[in-house]
Design a protein around this motif. Structure first.
Motif, PDB file in Angstrom:
ATOM      1  N   ILE A  86       0.913  -1.102  -0.050  1.00 40.52           N
ATOM      2  CA  ILE A  86      -0.150  -0.313   0.123  1.00 40.52           C
ATOM      3  C   ILE A  86       1.356   1.307  -0.296  1.00 40.52           C
ATOM      4  O   ILE A  86       0.756   1.976  -0.492  1.00 40.52           O
ATOM      5  CB  ILE A  86      -1.110   0.351   1.284  1.00 40.52           C
ATOM      6  N   GLY A 105      -6.204   5.201  -0.429  1.00 38.49           N
ATOM      7  CA  GLY A 105      -5.121   3.780  -0.235  1.00 38.49           C
ATOM      8  C   GLY A 105      -4.863   4.274   1.201  1.00 38.49           C
ATOM      9  O   GLY A 105      -4.490   3.730   1.690  1.00 38.49           O
ATOM     10  N   ASN A 108      -7.658   2.237   3.014  1.00 38.57           N
ATOM     11  CA  ASN A 108      -6.935   1.132   3.752  1.00 38.57           C
ATOM     12  C   ASN A 108      -6.068   0.834   4.372  1.00 38.57           C
ATOM     13  O   ASN A 108      -6.404   0.010   5.369  1.00 38.57           O
ATOM     14  CB  ASN A 108      -6.935   0.392   2.207  1.00 38.57           C
ATOM     15  N   GLY A 139     -10.506  -2.821  -0.051  1.00 42.83           N
ATOM     16  CA  GLY A 139      -8.777  -3.266  -0.769  1.00 42.83           C
ATOM     17  C   GLY A 139      -9.518  -3.373  -2.079  1.00 42.83           C
ATOM     18  O   GLY A 139      -8.483  -2.701  -2.846  1.00 42.83           O
TER      19      GLY A 139
END
Length: 167
Positions: A86, A105, A108, A139
């Motif tokens: 990530i 992102g 997440n 995700g």
């Protein structure tokens, strides 16, 4: 995790177990392919290699985690690999000025951190399953959006933005 156990929560034989394995295999394989393709869609860099290696690795360990008694250890390894992947994707997206995808992102990564705290820190343990499913869904959506964004040629992407501005 209960779907992968030989016995269901009611004590009877878990007839959904084989479906859960197939679903997890498809999920892990699909995300592995997308991590690989995303990494090759950006210029070669440490960040793109990080996404490739750690993204695919996270999915491999995630699948193995549900098929072995070493679930807890492999889940920790998978989560660590996923966090690194990530971060690599966030670097790629930041360089490409895709700030909405950076925000999703980051969400997440926050979910992954919260999930780690709930499962390992024994804080709000009852929320772990819901957070886990939210992370799986969020995700997958994020990686798919990054993949789609990376696969659209730049000139098409520019034309789409110009059309949106005109409207």
């Amino acid at each position: 995790s209960a779907l992968f156990q030989p016995l269901a929560l009611n004590g009877m034989t878990n007839t959904a177990r084989s479906f859960a394995f197939v679903a997890m295999l498809l999920y892990a394989t699909s995300l592995s392919v997308m991590f690989w393709l995303i990494s090759t869609s950006y210029p070669k860099s440490i960040a793109s290699k990080t996404v490739q290696i750690f993204g695919v690795g996270a999915m491999v360990y995630a699948f193995i985690a549900v098929t072995t008694p070493m679930h807890n250890l492999l889940t920790i390894i998978s989560a660590s690999f996923l966090a690194i992947a990530i971060l690599g994707m966030l670097v790629l997206l930041q360089r490409a000025a895709k700030y909405k995808q950076v925000l999703l992102g980051s969400f997440n990564l926050l979910l992954l951190t919260i999930l780690s705290a709930t499962t390992k820190g024994n804080v709000f343990v009852e929320l772990s399953p819901a957070i886990e499913w939210l992370l799986f869904l969020s995700g997958a959506v994020w990686v798919a959006l990054v993949y789609i964004g990376a696969s659209i040629p730049d000139n098409l992407s520019k034309r789409m933005r110009e059309t949106q501005r005109a409207n």
